[in-house]
Write a protein that holds these residues in place. Structure first.
Motif, PDB file in Angstrom:
ATOM      1  N   PHE A 126     -56.295   9.226  -7.403  1.00 58.10           N
ATOM      2  CA  PHE A 126     -56.100  10.536  -6.796  1.00 58.10           C
ATOM      3  C   PHE A 126     -56.386  10.530  -5.294  1.00 58.10           C
ATOM      4  CE2 PHE A 126     -56.913  11.921 -11.246  1.00 58.10           C
ATOM      5  CZ  PHE A 126     -55.661  12.459 -11.459  1.00 58.10           C
ATOM      6  N   ALA A 127     -57.149   9.574  -4.823  1.00 57.30           N
ATOM      7  CA  ALA A 127     -57.511   9.534  -3.409  1.00 57.30           C
ATOM      8  C   ALA A 127     -56.450   8.855  -2.548  1.00 57.30           C
ATOM      9  CB  ALA A 127     -58.835   8.815  -3.228  1.00 57.30           C
ATOM     10  N   SER A 128     -55.666   7.927  -3.108  1.00 56.77           N
ATOM     11  CA  SER A 128     -54.697   7.193  -2.295  1.00 56.77           C
ATOM     12  C   SER A 128     -53.436   8.022  -2.071  1.00 56.77           C
ATOM     13  CB  SER A 128     -54.337   5.870  -2.982  1.00 56.77           C
ATOM     14  OG  SER A 128     -53.659   6.124  -4.189  1.00 56.77           O
ATOM     15  N   PRO A 129     -52.924   8.041  -0.835  1.00 48.70           N
ATOM     16  CA  PRO A 129     -51.718   8.803  -0.555  1.00 48.70           C
ATOM     17  C   PRO A 129     -50.480   8.098  -1.104  1.00 48.70           C
ATOM     18  CG  PRO A 129     -52.422   7.651   1.402  1.00 48.70           C
ATOM     19  CD  PRO A 129     -53.468   7.413   0.349  1.00 48.70           C
ATOM     20  N   ALA A 130     -49.497   8.878  -1.471  1.00 56.23           N
ATOM     21  CA  ALA A 130     -48.249   8.312  -1.974  1.00 56.23           C
ATOM     22  C   ALA A 130     -47.320   8.009  -0.811  1.00 56.23           C
ATOM     23  CB  ALA A 130     -47.596   9.311  -2.934  1.00 56.23           C
ATOM     24  N   ARG A 131     -46.256   7.266  -1.078  1.00 59.57           N
ATOM     25  CA  ARG A 131     -45.295   6.926  -0.038  1.00 59.57           C
ATOM     26  C   ARG A 131     -44.594   8.158   0.514  1.00 59.57           C
ATOM     27  NH1 ARG A 131     -43.199   1.221   0.045  1.00 59.57           N
ATOM     28  NH2 ARG A 131     -44.280   0.422  -1.742  1.00 59.57           N
ATOM     29  N   ALA A 132     -44.264   9.077  -0.324  1.00 56.76           N
ATOM     30  CA  ALA A 132     -43.555  10.271   0.126  1.00 56.76           C
ATOM     31  C   ALA A 132     -44.422  11.086   1.080  1.00 56.76           C
ATOM     32  CB  ALA A 132     -43.141  11.114  -1.073  1.00 56.76           C
ATOM     33  N   ASP A 133     -45.730  11.072   0.888  1.00 56.77           N
ATOM     34  CA  ASP A 133     -46.614  11.806   1.783  1.00 56.77           C
ATOM     35  C   ASP A 133     -46.549  11.249   3.201  1.00 56.77           C
ATOM     36  OD1 ASP A 133     -47.390  13.437  -0.274  1.00 56.77           O
ATOM     37  OD2 ASP A 133     -49.196  12.291  -0.735  1.00 56.77           O
ATOM     38  N   ARG A 134     -46.517   9.925   3.330  1.00 60.60           N
ATOM     39  CA  ARG A 134     -46.412   9.319   4.651  1.00 60.60           C
ATOM     40  C   ARG A 134     -45.107   9.702   5.319  1.00 60.60           C
ATOM     41  NH1 ARG A 134     -47.351   3.378   3.386  1.00 60.60           N
ATOM     42  NH2 ARG A 134     -48.503   3.903   1.545  1.00 60.60           N
ATOM     43  N   CYS A 135     -44.055   9.722   4.557  1.00 61.31           N
ATOM     44  CA  CYS A 135     -42.748  10.075   5.107  1.00 61.31           C
ATOM     45  C   CYS A 135     -42.702  11.558   5.484  1.00 61.31           C
ATOM     46  CB  CYS A 135     -41.666   9.743   4.088  1.00 61.31           C
ATOM     47  SG  CYS A 135     -40.052   9.604   4.807  1.00 61.31           S
ATOM     48  N   ASP A 136     -43.289  12.399   4.660  1.00 62.99           N
ATOM     49  CA  ASP A 136     -43.355  13.826   4.987  1.00 62.99           C
ATOM     50  C   ASP A 136     -44.201  14.060   6.227  1.00 62.99           C
ATOM     51  OD1 ASP A 136     -41.752  14.497   2.847  1.00 62.99           O
ATOM     52  OD2 ASP A 136     -43.431  14.893   1.498  1.00 62.99           O
ATOM     53  N   ASP A 137     -45.282  13.300   6.373  1.00 62.07           N
ATOM     54  CA  ASP A 137     -46.102  13.400   7.583  1.00 62.07           C
ATOM     55  C   ASP A 137     -45.310  12.989   8.819  1.00 62.07           C
ATOM     56  OD1 ASP A 137     -48.217  14.240   6.063  1.00 62.07           O
ATOM     57  OD2 ASP A 137     -49.206  12.279   6.010  1.00 62.07           O
ATOM     58  N   LEU A 138     -44.492  11.971   8.676  1.00 60.93           N
ATOM     59  CA  LEU A 138     -43.648  11.514   9.774  1.00 60.93           C
ATOM     60  C   LEU A 138     -42.621  12.583  10.150  1.00 60.93           C
ATOM     61  CD1 LEU A 138     -43.410   8.997  11.506  1.00 60.93           C
ATOM     62  CD2 LEU A 138     -41.808   8.082   9.845  1.00 60.93           C
ATOM     63  N   ALA A 139     -42.054  13.238   9.157  1.00 65.99           N
ATOM     64  CA  ALA A 139     -41.110  14.326   9.429  1.00 65.99           C
ATOM     65  C   ALA A 139     -41.821  15.497  10.114  1.00 65.99           C
ATOM     66  CB  ALA A 139     -40.453  14.798   8.135  1.00 65.99           C
ATOM     67  N   GLY A 140     -43.055  15.768   9.732  1.00 64.81           N
ATOM     68  CA  GLY A 140     -43.834  16.811  10.395  1.00 64.81           C
ATOM     69  C   GLY A 140     -44.133  16.473  11.841  1.00 64.81           C
ATOM     70  N   GLN A 141     -44.415  15.203  12.110  1.00 62.17           N
ATOM     71  CA  GLN A 141     -44.624  14.775  13.499  1.00 62.17           C
ATOM     72  C   GLN A 141     -43.352  14.956  14.316  1.00 62.17           C
ATOM     73  OE1 GLN A 141     -45.874  10.712  13.492  1.00 62.17           O
ATOM     74  NE2 GLN A 141     -48.050  11.233  13.420  1.00 62.17           N
ATOM     75  N   LEU A 142     -42.224  14.588  13.735  1.00 65.02           N
ATOM     76  CA  LEU A 142     -40.948  14.760  14.444  1.00 65.02           C
ATOM     77  C   LEU A 142     -40.714  16.235  14.775  1.00 65.02           C
ATOM     78  CD1 LEU A 142     -38.599  12.364  12.461  1.00 65.02           C
ATOM     79  CD2 LEU A 142     -39.325  12.111  14.819  1.00 65.02           C
ATOM     80  N   SER A 171     -32.313  18.699  11.081  1.00 66.18           N
ATOM     81  CA  SER A 171     -31.216  19.331  11.818  1.00 66.18           C
ATOM     82  C   SER A 171     -31.667  19.599  13.249  1.00 66.18           C
ATOM     83  CB  SER A 171     -30.782  20.633  11.140  1.00 66.18           C
ATOM     84  OG  SER A 171     -31.834  21.566  11.152  1.00 66.18           O
ATOM     85  N   HIS A 172     -30.708  19.488  14.154  1.00 70.29           N
ATOM     86  CA  HIS A 172     -30.938  19.712  15.572  1.00 70.29           C
ATOM     87  C   HIS A 172     -29.611  20.135  16.188  1.00 70.29           C
ATOM     88  CE1 HIS A 172     -31.922  18.852  19.781  1.00 70.29           C
ATOM     89  NE2 HIS A 172     -33.192  19.031  19.399  1.00 70.29           N
ATOM     90  N   PRO A 173     -29.627  20.998  17.201  1.00 71.84           N
ATOM     91  CA  PRO A 173     -28.368  21.450  17.808  1.00 71.84           C
ATOM     92  C   PRO A 173     -27.545  20.326  18.456  1.00 71.84           C
ATOM     93  CG  PRO A 173     -30.188  22.864  18.496  1.00 71.84           C
ATOM     94  CD  PRO A 173     -30.775  21.745  17.720  1.00 71.84           C
ATOM     95  N   GLN A 174     -28.171  19.248  18.880  1.00 70.64           N
ATOM     96  CA  GLN A 174     -27.444  18.164  19.546  1.00 70.64           C
ATOM     97  C   GLN A 174     -26.771  17.195  18.570  1.00 70.64           C
ATOM     98  OE1 GLN A 174     -26.846  17.978  22.738  1.00 70.64           O
ATOM     99  NE2 GLN A 174     -28.111  19.765  23.185  1.00 70.64           N
ATOM    100  N   ALA A 175     -27.136  17.244  17.295  1.00 67.88           N
ATOM    101  CA  ALA A 175     -26.603  16.297  16.311  1.00 67.88           C
ATOM    102  C   ALA A 175     -25.914  17.039  15.178  1.00 67.88           C
ATOM    103  CB  ALA A 175     -27.730  15.442  15.756  1.00 67.88           C
ATOM    104  N   ARG A 176     -24.818  16.467  14.724  1.00 67.01           N
ATOM    105  CA  ARG A 176     -24.132  17.040  13.572  1.00 67.01           C
ATOM    106  C   ARG A 176     -24.938  16.777  12.302  1.00 67.01           C
ATOM    107  NH1 ARG A 176     -18.067  15.366  12.221  1.00 67.01           N
ATOM    108  NH2 ARG A 176     -17.704  16.507  14.133  1.00 67.01           N
ATOM    109  N   GLN A 177     -25.486  15.575  12.207  1.00 66.89           N
ATOM    110  CA  GLN A 177     -26.291  15.201  11.048  1.00 66.89           C
ATOM    111  C   GLN A 177     -27.374  14.240  11.518  1.00 66.89           C
ATOM    112  OE1 GLN A 177     -24.057  13.072   8.113  1.00 66.89           O
ATOM    113  NE2 GLN A 177     -25.772  12.872   6.725  1.00 66.89           N
ATOM    114  N   ILE A 178     -28.581  14.407  11.003  1.00 60.15           N
ATOM    115  CA  ILE A 178     -29.675  13.488  11.322  1.00 60.15           C
ATOM    116  C   ILE A 178     -30.573  13.383  10.086  1.00 60.15           C
ATOM    117  CG2 ILE A 178     -31.029  15.313  12.421  1.00 60.15           C
ATOM    118  CD1 ILE A 178     -32.082  13.176  14.358  1.00 60.15           C
ATOM    119  N   THR A 179     -30.872  12.142   9.703  1.00 58.66           N
ATOM    120  CA  THR A 179     -31.699  11.912   8.521  1.00 58.66           C
ATOM    121  C   THR A 179     -32.782  10.888   8.822  1.00 58.66           C
ATOM    122  OG1 THR A 179     -30.243  10.174   7.678  1.00 58.66           O
ATOM    123  CG2 THR A 179     -29.841  12.408   6.880  1.00 58.66           C
ATOM    124  N   LEU A 180     -33.858  10.998   8.085  1.00 61.02           N
ATOM    125  CA  LEU A 180     -34.961  10.050   8.142  1.00 61.02           C
ATOM    126  C   LEU A 180     -35.037   9.376   6.786  1.00 61.02           C
ATOM    127  CD1 LEU A 180     -37.584   8.834   9.312  1.00 61.02           C
ATOM    128  CD2 LEU A 180     -38.763  10.882   8.515  1.00 61.02           C
TER     129      LEU A 180
END
Length: 162
Positions: A27-43, A63-72
């Motif tokens: 329960f104490a160790s973070p999952a992989r998705a959490d790290r990726c979600d944290d990275l998206a929050g930083q972005l 999503s961003h006004p300068q890009a049609r599509q952007i994914t992480l």
């Protein structure tokens, strides 16, 4: 008879202790998705106008006004992280290249100037001499720029073994 009971009690106590420690670590160790979600929050917090969308199959749609599509892309079989951005025009504007470089600098923890230089180099190579699909390595990153008749895209990723 007495030593048998004490051995049994010790082994049962050790097994129970190991189970409690194992559950606590689970329960104490973070999952992989959490790290990726944290990275998206930083972005989202560091790039103005960037919004975080849905998450599906190890991809976080942004999503961003300068890009049609952007994914992480998060930790796949062949890469540790991946940024994919698609422009709305065949010749990407400098603001689009700046957006891709800013996001890549945050994702791969590199200086923005270096990422801007690499992304610009990749986009400028597309054309008559190198064709419409350019693959290159820059600072231990794999960059792939491609374009069609209507749009251009850039994909920046780091291999799993690097």
């Amino acid at each position: 008879m007495m030593t048998l009971k004490s051995r049994f009690r010790r082994s049962a106590l050790l097994a129970a202790f190991a189970m409690v420690v194992g559950l606590a670590l689970t329960f104490a160790s973070p999952a992989r998705a959490d790290r990726c979600d944290d990275l998206a929050g930083q972005l989202k917090s560091q790039i103005d106008g960037l919004a975080v969308g849905k998450t599906a199959a190890n991809l976080i749609y942004l999503s961003h006004p300068q890009a049609r599509q952007i994914t992480l892309g998060c930790a796949g079989r062949n890469y540790s992280n991946q940024l994919y951005a698609k422009s709305g025009s065949r010749k990407p504007k400098p603001a689009f290249v700046d957006l891709a470089a800013s996001a890549a600098a945050i994702i791969f923890t590199m200086p923005k100037d270096d990422m801007l230089r690499g992304a610009t180099r990749c986009v400028r190579r597309m054309g008559l001499l190198h064709g419409d699909d350019v693959k290159m390595r820059y600072r231990r990153l794999d960059m792939r720029c491609s374009r069609t008749k209507t749009d251009a895209s850039i994909a920046i990723s780091r291999g799993r073994d690097e």
